[in-house]
Design a protein around this motif. Structure first.
Motif, PDB file in Angstrom:
ATOM      1  N   TRP A 217       7.239  44.333  84.835  1.00  0.00           N
ATOM      2  CA  TRP A 217       6.541  45.549  85.244  1.00  0.00           C
ATOM      3  C   TRP A 217       6.232  46.375  84.005  1.00  0.00           C
ATOM      4  CZ3 TRP A 217       9.479  47.723  90.168  1.00  0.00           C
ATOM      5  CH2 TRP A 217       9.412  46.769  91.189  1.00  0.00           C
ATOM      6  N   PHE A 218       5.044  46.991  83.997  1.00  0.00           N
ATOM      7  CA  PHE A 218       4.571  47.703  82.813  1.00  0.00           C
ATOM      8  C   PHE A 218       4.188  49.144  83.138  1.00  0.00           C
ATOM      9  CE2 PHE A 218       3.573  43.196  82.333  1.00  0.00           C
ATOM     10  CZ  PHE A 218       4.097  42.920  81.075  1.00  0.00           C
ATOM     11  N   ALA A 219       4.235  49.984  82.101  1.00  0.00           N
ATOM     12  CA  ALA A 219       3.777  51.364  82.247  1.00  0.00           C
ATOM     13  C   ALA A 219       3.347  51.908  80.894  1.00  0.00           C
ATOM     14  CB  ALA A 219       4.879  52.256  82.824  1.00  0.00           C
ATOM     15  N   ALA A 220       2.340  52.778  80.909  1.00  0.00           N
ATOM     16  CA  ALA A 220       1.949  53.550  79.731  1.00  0.00           C
ATOM     17  C   ALA A 220       2.472  54.961  79.954  1.00  0.00           C
ATOM     18  CB  ALA A 220       0.431  53.567  79.573  1.00  0.00           C
ATOM     19  N   VAL A 221       3.234  55.461  79.012  1.00  0.00           N
ATOM     20  CA  VAL A 221       3.973  56.713  79.216  1.00  0.00           C
ATOM     21  C   VAL A 221       3.522  57.804  78.255  1.00  0.00           C
ATOM     22  CG1 VAL A 221       6.251  57.799  79.100  1.00  0.00           C
ATOM     23  CG2 VAL A 221       6.013  55.506  80.076  1.00  0.00           C
ATOM     24  N   HIS A 222       3.032  58.902  78.817  1.00  0.00           N
ATOM     25  CA  HIS A 222       2.796  60.126  78.042  1.00  0.00           C
ATOM     26  C   HIS A 222       4.046  60.987  78.205  1.00  0.00           C
ATOM     27  CE1 HIS A 222       1.566  63.979  76.706  1.00  0.00           C
ATOM     28  NE2 HIS A 222       1.135  64.444  77.872  1.00  0.00           N
ATOM     29  N   PRO A 223       4.857  61.137  77.140  1.00  0.00           N
ATOM     30  CA  PRO A 223       6.156  61.806  77.287  1.00  0.00           C
ATOM     31  C   PRO A 223       6.076  63.308  77.497  1.00  0.00           C
ATOM     32  CG  PRO A 223       5.731  61.308  74.994  1.00  0.00           C
ATOM     33  CD  PRO A 223       4.624  60.653  75.775  1.00  0.00           C
ATOM     34  N   GLY A 224       4.933  63.918  77.154  1.00  0.00           N
ATOM     35  CA  GLY A 224       4.815  65.367  77.221  1.00  0.00           C
ATOM     36  C   GLY A 224       4.629  65.937  75.834  1.00  0.00           C
ATOM     37  N   HIS A 225       4.507  67.239  75.756  1.00  0.00           N
ATOM     38  CA  HIS A 225       4.377  67.919  74.463  1.00  0.00           C
ATOM     39  C   HIS A 225       5.781  68.365  74.055  1.00  0.00           C
ATOM     40  CE1 HIS A 225       0.118  68.758  76.075  1.00  0.00           C
ATOM     41  NE2 HIS A 225       0.160  67.625  75.415  1.00  0.00           N
ATOM     42  N   ILE A 226       6.387  67.548  73.216  1.00  0.00           N
ATOM     43  CA  ILE A 226       7.812  67.662  72.935  1.00  0.00           C
ATOM     44  C   ILE A 226       8.042  68.119  71.501  1.00  0.00           C
ATOM     45  CG2 ILE A 226      10.016  66.442  73.018  1.00  0.00           C
ATOM     46  CD1 ILE A 226       8.568  66.612  75.724  1.00  0.00           C
ATOM     47  N   ILE A 290       2.970  59.721  88.403  1.00  0.00           N
ATOM     48  CA  ILE A 290       1.840  58.835  88.179  1.00  0.00           C
ATOM     49  C   ILE A 290       0.601  59.688  87.924  1.00  0.00           C
ATOM     50  CG2 ILE A 290       0.454  56.953  89.083  1.00  0.00           C
ATOM     51  CD1 ILE A 290       3.428  56.277  88.698  1.00  0.00           C
ATOM     52  N   GLY A 291      -0.048  59.460  86.783  1.00  0.00           N
ATOM     53  CA  GLY A 291      -1.220  60.234  86.425  1.00  0.00           C
ATOM     54  C   GLY A 291      -2.473  59.375  86.370  1.00  0.00           C
ATOM     55  N   THR A 292      -3.564  60.000  85.950  1.00  0.00           N
ATOM     56  CA  THR A 292      -4.844  59.306  85.817  1.00  0.00           C
ATOM     57  C   THR A 292      -5.313  59.414  84.379  1.00  0.00           C
ATOM     58  OG1 THR A 292      -5.433  59.859  88.101  1.00  0.00           O
ATOM     59  CG2 THR A 292      -7.226  59.162  86.641  1.00  0.00           C
TER      60      THR A 292
END
Length: 321
Positions: A217-226, A290-292
């Motif tokens: 299973w795969f995912a592309a992750v935007h962690p946020g503005h950290i 889950i985003g777009t």
């Protein structure tokens, strides 16, 4: 930022599982290592500096004495180092339950690696593609002998993929973008991370023809503005003294969140039971939602073209044999 009800404490026991987190000695990567190790997993911490990695491991073990964390020598600006790291994992481990391609650089001045590529493109994208390629057989074999959804891969990206990439998304005619700004080069590399994820899911995910060989299973992750050291690296965007003075203000204004939150979406994608089969290939946004992604990121023909270019490029260097 929006948030789901996810909490790292909801992750199930991970005893007996093995993970690799690149860039695991600092920032979001370190918090991801903590989240996995605290639940009983064996974690390889990929890092360039052994001294910094060992210091980070010792610091973590002060809080979690039983944390099973191991340094993995990994310099993503050097393909030879990537190949050696992948070989070490394959030689030493009979299973790999998760790979978090977390490491990255942002907004650095233009430079070319010894391998001949713009440094952000290689560090953020090409080297992670190469590492993934050589670890996929181990991930697949692990998936075959474990319950569905146990084995996963997360590629770290950024919402910058939608903000400042080249107008054609991936500028194949000049991938180095030497005459463009540092953030355009960064955003192109982050778009490449999402396109890579889409192709991985298409080729090796739960609905792929390869699924009978062990679906990952795969995912592309935007962690946020950290608030991490990544912000201090961006000297190609602003002088260091400006970044040092602006960062605390951004955090006080709520523009930058604490490091711990930067791992939430990665942990959700790589280990949470709330991440479902139907979510494989998804773009995850802060926090654990889950985003777009952008239109370029949803362009299947662009993803295929980038995959073919990358495979041809790396195979031509003898790195895929």
């Amino acid at each position: 930022m929006p948030s789901s009800n996810f909490s790292p404490s909801s992750i199930p026991d991970l005893s007996g599982r093995v993970y690799l987190v690149t860039g695991g000695n600092a920032g979001c990567g370190k918090e991801t290592v903590i989240g996995l190790a605290a639940r009983g997993a064996k974690v390889f911490m990929g890092a360039r500096s052994k001294d910094k990695a060992i210091a980070a491991i010792e610091e973590i073990q002060e809080t979690y004495p039983s944390a099973d964390i191991h340094f993995l020598d990994l310099d993503l600006s050097n393909f030879s180092s990537v190949m050696a790291a992948a070989k070490k994992i394959r030689d030493e481990e009979t299973a790999l339950h998760g790979l978090v391609n977390n490491a990255g650089i942002m907004g650095v001045p233009y430079s070319v690696t010894a391998d001949g590529y713009e440094i952000q493109l290689q560090t953020n994208y090409l080297s992670h593609w190469l590492l993934t390629y050589h670890l996929l057989p181990l991930l697949q074999s692990t998936a075959r002998s474990n319950p569905e959804g146990t084995v996963r891969l997360a590629n770290l990206t950024s919402d910058g993929h939608a903000r400042f990439p080249p107008s054609d998304g991936i500028h194949f005619e000049d991938l180095g973008l030497e005459k463009e700004g540092s953030m355009k080069r960064y955003c192109q590399s982050k778009l490449a991370n999402i396109l890579h994820t889409a192709q991985l899911n298409k080729r090796y995910g739960p609905d792929s023809s390869e699924s009978q060989n062990g679906a990952v299973w795969f995912a592309a992750v935007h962690p946020g503005h950290i608030n991490t050291d990544l912000n201090k690296q961006a000297t190609g965007t602003a002088p260091g003294f400006v970044l040092r003075s602006v960062t605390p203000v951004m955090r006080c204004l709520g523009i930058l969140d604490a490091q711990e939150k930067g791992a939430w979406s990665s942990l959700f994608a790589i280990a949470s039971s709330d991440f479902k089969k139907s979510d494989s290939g998804a773009y995850i946004v802060p926090y654990a939602k889950i985003g777009t992604p952008s239109k370029h990121a949803q362009d299947e023909s662009l993803a295929e073209k980038l995959w073919q270019w990358t495979e041809t490029e790396l195979r031509g260097k003898g790195l895929l044999e």
